[in-house]
Design an enzyme around this catalytic site. Structure first.
Site, PDB file in Angstrom:
ATOM      1  N   LYS A   1       1.600   3.366 -15.017  1.00  0.00           N
ATOM      2  CA  LYS A   1       0.540   2.394 -15.355  1.00  0.00           C
ATOM      3  C   LYS A   1      -0.205   2.117 -14.045  1.00  0.00           C
ATOM      4  O   LYS A   1       0.160   1.257 -13.266  1.00  0.00           O
ATOM      5  CB  LYS A   1       1.167   1.100 -15.906  1.00  0.00           C
ATOM      6  CG  LYS A   1       0.327   0.361 -16.923  1.00  0.00           C
ATOM      7  CD  LYS A   1      -1.055  -0.032 -16.454  1.00  0.00           C
ATOM      8  CE  LYS A   1      -1.081  -1.304 -15.645  1.00  0.00           C
ATOM      9  NZ  LYS A   1      -2.403  -1.531 -14.971  1.00  0.00           N
TER      10      LYS A   1
ATOM     11  N   GLY B   1       2.516  -3.870  -5.725  1.00  0.00           N
ATOM     12  CA  GLY B   1       1.402  -4.765  -6.048  1.00  0.00           C
ATOM     13  C   GLY B   1       1.591  -6.104  -5.371  1.00  0.00           C
ATOM     14  O   GLY B   1       2.330  -6.231  -4.383  1.00  0.00           O
TER      15      GLY B   1
ATOM     16  N   THR C   1       2.679 -11.086  -8.926  1.00  0.00           N
ATOM     17  CA  THR C   1       2.934 -10.166 -10.054  1.00  0.00           C
ATOM     18  C   THR C   1       4.361  -9.630  -9.948  1.00  0.00           C
ATOM     19  O   THR C   1       5.064  -9.518 -10.959  1.00  0.00           O
ATOM     20  CB  THR C   1       1.944  -8.971 -10.052  1.00  0.00           C
ATOM     21  OG1 THR C   1       0.654  -9.430  -9.723  1.00  0.00           O
ATOM     22  CG2 THR C   1       1.931  -8.255 -11.374  1.00  0.00           C
TER      23      THR C   1
ATOM     24  N   GLU D   1       7.546  -3.336  -4.042  1.00  0.00           N
ATOM     25  CA  GLU D   1       6.807  -3.224  -2.768  1.00  0.00           C
ATOM     26  C   GLU D   1       5.638  -4.181  -2.882  1.00  0.00           C
ATOM     27  O   GLU D   1       4.684  -3.920  -3.622  1.00  0.00           O
ATOM     28  CB  GLU D   1       6.305  -1.789  -2.563  1.00  0.00           C
ATOM     29  CG  GLU D   1       7.382  -0.704  -2.586  1.00  0.00           C
ATOM     30  CD  GLU D   1       8.213  -0.661  -1.311  1.00  0.00           C
ATOM     31  OE1 GLU D   1       7.920  -1.421  -0.372  1.00  0.00           O
ATOM     32  OE2 GLU D   1       9.171   0.120  -1.267  1.00  0.00           O
TER      33      GLU D   1
ATOM     34  N   CYS E   1      -1.426  -2.967   2.587  1.00  0.00           N
ATOM     35  CA  CYS E   1      -0.375  -3.993   2.699  1.00  0.00           C
ATOM     36  C   CYS E   1       0.156  -4.111   4.116  1.00  0.00           C
ATOM     37  O   CYS E   1       0.675  -5.148   4.511  1.00  0.00           O
ATOM     38  CB  CYS E   1       0.754  -3.654   1.737  1.00  0.00           C
ATOM     39  SG  CYS E   1       1.366  -1.973   1.970  1.00  0.00           S
TER      40      CYS E   1
HETATM   41  P1  NAD Z   1      -1.534  -6.645  -8.686  1.00  0.00           P
HETATM   42  O1  NAD Z   1      -0.178  -7.229  -8.546  1.00  0.00           O
HETATM   43  O2  NAD Z   1      -2.613  -7.492  -9.220  1.00  0.00           O
HETATM   44  O3  NAD Z   1      -1.496  -5.354  -9.645  1.00  0.00           O
HETATM   45  C1  NAD Z   1      -0.637  -4.252  -9.382  1.00  0.00           C
HETATM   46  C2  NAD Z   1      -0.374  -3.513 -10.681  1.00  0.00           C
HETATM   47  O4  NAD Z   1       0.402  -4.358 -11.536  1.00  0.00           O
HETATM   48  C3  NAD Z   1      -1.635  -3.153 -11.473  1.00  0.00           C
HETATM   49  O5  NAD Z   1      -1.442  -1.893 -12.069  1.00  0.00           O
HETATM   50  C4  NAD Z   1      -1.676  -4.245 -12.535  1.00  0.00           C
HETATM   51  O6  NAD Z   1      -2.380  -3.894 -13.700  1.00  0.00           O
HETATM   52  C5  NAD Z   1      -0.199  -4.430 -12.829  1.00  0.00           C
HETATM   53  N1  NAD Z   1       0.168  -5.730 -13.420  1.00  0.00           N
HETATM   54  C6  NAD Z   1      -0.497  -6.898 -13.361  1.00  0.00           C
HETATM   55  N2  NAD Z   1       0.197  -7.861 -14.030  1.00  0.00           N
HETATM   56  C7  NAD Z   1       1.314  -7.278 -14.506  1.00  0.00           C
HETATM   57  C8  NAD Z   1       2.441  -7.753 -15.257  1.00  0.00           C
HETATM   58  N3  NAD Z   1       2.535  -9.020 -15.666  1.00  0.00           N
HETATM   59  N4  NAD Z   1       3.417  -6.875 -15.548  1.00  0.00           N
HETATM   60  C9  NAD Z   1       3.358  -5.587 -15.133  1.00  0.00           C
HETATM   61  N5  NAD Z   1       2.316  -5.087 -14.428  1.00  0.00           N
HETATM   62  C10 NAD Z   1       1.319  -5.918 -14.113  1.00  0.00           C
HETATM   63  O7  NAD Z   1      -1.891  -6.059  -7.254  1.00  0.00           O
HETATM   64  P2  NAD Z   1      -3.262  -5.410  -6.789  1.00  0.00           P
HETATM   65  O8  NAD Z   1      -4.290  -6.488  -6.638  1.00  0.00           O
HETATM   66  O9  NAD Z   1      -3.553  -4.225  -7.638  1.00  0.00           O
HETATM   67  O10 NAD Z   1      -2.848  -4.849  -5.335  1.00  0.00           O
HETATM   68  C11 NAD Z   1      -2.912  -5.601  -4.160  1.00  0.00           C
HETATM   69  C12 NAD Z   1      -1.540  -6.088  -3.744  1.00  0.00           C
HETATM   70  O11 NAD Z   1      -0.648  -4.984  -3.634  1.00  0.00           O
HETATM   71  C13 NAD Z   1      -1.537  -6.747  -2.379  1.00  0.00           C
HETATM   72  O12 NAD Z   1      -0.761  -7.914  -2.436  1.00  0.00           O
HETATM   73  C14 NAD Z   1      -0.873  -5.721  -1.484  1.00  0.00           C
HETATM   74  O13 NAD Z   1      -0.233  -6.243  -0.347  1.00  0.00           O
HETATM   75  C15 NAD Z   1       0.091  -5.084  -2.424  1.00  0.00           C
HETATM   76  N6  NAD Z   1       0.490  -3.743  -1.956  1.00  0.00           N
HETATM   77  C16 NAD Z   1       1.751  -3.583  -1.462  1.00  0.00           C
HETATM   78  C17 NAD Z   1       2.142  -2.342  -0.974  1.00  0.00           C
HETATM   79  C18 NAD Z   1       3.533  -2.134  -0.417  1.00  0.00           C
HETATM   80  O14 NAD Z   1       3.927  -0.984  -0.280  1.00  0.00           O
HETATM   81  N7  NAD Z   1       4.275  -3.181  -0.089  1.00  0.00           N
HETATM   82  C19 NAD Z   1       1.251  -1.270  -1.007  1.00  0.00           C
HETATM   83  C20 NAD Z   1      -0.028  -1.479  -1.520  1.00  0.00           C
HETATM   84  C21 NAD Z   1      -0.406  -2.721  -1.995  1.00  0.00           C
END
Ligand code: NAD
Length: 478
Positions: free
Chosen positions: A171, A224, A228, A246, A280
């Protein structure tokens, strides 16, 4: 252009008949419509993955590694297409999409093919018995990814997951579906057995949440945001799914008086602003030792202002657009908060771009000084082209400031005294620290964070461990 789900080897429309808009970050134009998938689409995808599991998991490691190499070969032939789609969908500069996104997406498949090919059972001899540890697939995996490094992060999960014999439902972020679709087309073209990799597009509530809570999902690998991640963890916990999270970061770059200033300025600008600060691992808190504070700031601001912002398809562009209008508003709000918290904006504002970009999500790289180290802007994840700069005197003070957030993902230290660099690194509460460099990745090492930055590690043998169940068979000697 309509993008479709990929379920059991077929490109399919969403059950709901509803679609979401995928907009260009640079211009605001409509790029594509994507399925607004729901529980029914998720059920079909999980069912397909479950059906494919017995056959796929019965292949040898060598056979699965050969499939990963086939995917890598085909993806490599589409290198330029990956970069172009990623740049268009995320607003990032084409040069970055080539060097980072296209390069790593191919590399992830090759790297895990090699690791899985070399994987052997472990033997632990006792005086009177032999223990054999074998690695079995976990089952059907849910792989959920964000928008900042779309194919880079999806391939980082798909390759070890299917390599270890699991089948998966992906997803990807609803904001960046293009390269996930390209990966499904690639998998389809090489004839990977149907159902091994499935993908549902859609938002978190409609598609992500039902996927994580599905009773036939045995593992969840989520990248993400931290809030979330907390929802995902709650949903996965009740049925004891294997979980890797992550999440976000607020990483410190610690700059000592004895650093090589020229190299440090370049390195810290890169770490602060790569991908418009939407990585991130970005070093968004810059801690500078007192003697070089003024000189560092002068050189740093000059370097930041020299970065070319604009047309993501221009080879010379260093900074592109932010992902969405909502994300731009969030970044703008933080800059206002910084002002109200007493921060001084050393550079920032908006780039002067042509008419074509007037509906895009643009902001100039912003450097803020004079904020308290406990202020909101200095401790909360902004995830945009905004850094705060702080002065410190002693090693201990630098460590205390670095550790003063809920996050614990990464950090960097800049010094010519490597003994001090290593000593300080060990005191930082994160999963990763770089010394005199940043985002210098060896795919064999553990990747992940502590505190609110996540749970578990991926990378190298840590990925193979997460995407498998270790089983011990102990045989007593005669
Ligand atoms: P997000 O949490 O909004 O979304 C991430 C994914 O989760 C998307 O595919 C989204 O549709 C899905 N999602 C949203 N709500 C959900 C739920 N209730 N259940 C299951 N899936 C759900 O994050 P974003 O805005 O897409 O990404 C930015 C964030 O990601 C930042 O906080 C960043 O630090 C983090 N990030 C972390 C890493 C790491 O390796 N630690 C790498 C890249 C990004």
């Amino acid at each position: 252009m309509n993008i479709l789900n990929y379920i059991s080897g077929k490109f399919t429309e969403p059950d709901s008949g509803e679609w979401l808009e995928d907009l260009s970050p640079a211009t605001g134009e409509l790029i594509a419509l994507i399925p607004k998938s729901n529980q029914n689409d998720v059920n079909k995808a999980v069912h397909a993955a479950k059906e494919a599991l017995p056959q796929w998991s019965s292949l040898t490691n060598l056979e699965r590694a050969n499939w990963l190499d086939k995917i890598a070969d085909k993806l490599e032939s589409k290198y330029e297409e990956i970069a172009t789609l990623e740049s268009k969908d995320t607003g990032k500069p084409i040069s970055l999409a080539r060097e980072v996104d296209a390069y790593r997406s191919v590399k992830n498949f090759r790297f895990f093919a090699e690791m899985i090919r070399d994987l052997n059972n472990e033997i632990f001899e006792m005086g009177d018995a032999t223990n054999k540890v074998i690695y079995k697939p976990v089952g059907v995996g849910a792989l959920i990814t964000p928008w900042n490094l779309p194919l880079y992060l999806l391939s980082w999960k798909v390759a070890p997951a299917i390599g270890m014999g699991n089948t998966v439902v992906c997803k990807p972020s609803e904001m960046t579906p293009l390269t996930a679709d390209l990966l499904m087309k690639t998998i389809d073209e090489i004839g990977l057995p149907k159902g091994v990799v499935n993908l549902v597009h859609g938002d978190g509530i409609g598609a992500g949440s039902p996927l994580v809570s599905h009773q036939d999902i045995s593992l969840v690998s989520f990248t993400g945001g931290t809030s979330t991640g907390s929802l995902v963890a709650k949903s996965a916990a009740s049925s004891f799914k294997k979980l890797s999270l992550e999440l976000g970061g607020k990483n410190a770059s610690i700059i000592f008086n004895d650093c090589n200033l020229e190299r440090t300025v370049k390195g810290v600008v890169r770490s602060g602003f790569l991908n418009q600060g939407q990585v991130c691992l970005c070093g968004s808190r810059i801690l500078v030792q007192n003697d070089i504070y003024e000189e560092f700031i002068d050189k740093f601001v000059l370097e930041v202002e020299s970065m070319k912002i604009g047309d993501p398809s221009d080879e010379n562009t260093i900074l592109g657009a932010l992902i969405s209008p909502e994300h731009l508003s969030k970044v703008e709000e933080y800059i206002e908060i910084a002002k109200s918290e007493g921060g001084t904006i050393l550079t920032g504002g908006y780039p002067d771009l042509s008419e074509e970009y007037k509906n895009g999500n643009w902001i100039s790289p912003t450097v803020i000084a004079d904020l308290d180290v406990k202020s909101r802007c200095s401790t909360e994840e902004i995830f945009g082209p905004v850094v705060t700069i702080h002065k410190f005197n002693t090693e201990k003070e630098a460590v205390d400031i670095a550790n003063n957030t809920r996050y614990g993902l990464a950090g960097s230290i800049w010094t010519s005294d490597l003994e001090k660099g290593n000593r300080v690194a060990e005191e930082i509460h994160t999963g990763m620290v770089w010394i005199n460099t940043w985002l210098h990745r060896d795919l064999r090492v553990p990747f992940g964070g502590v505190k609110d930055s996540g749970v578990g590690r991926e990378g190298g043998r840590w990925s193979l461990g997460f995407f498998s169940e270790a089983m011990n068979i102990c045989t007593k000697h005669d």
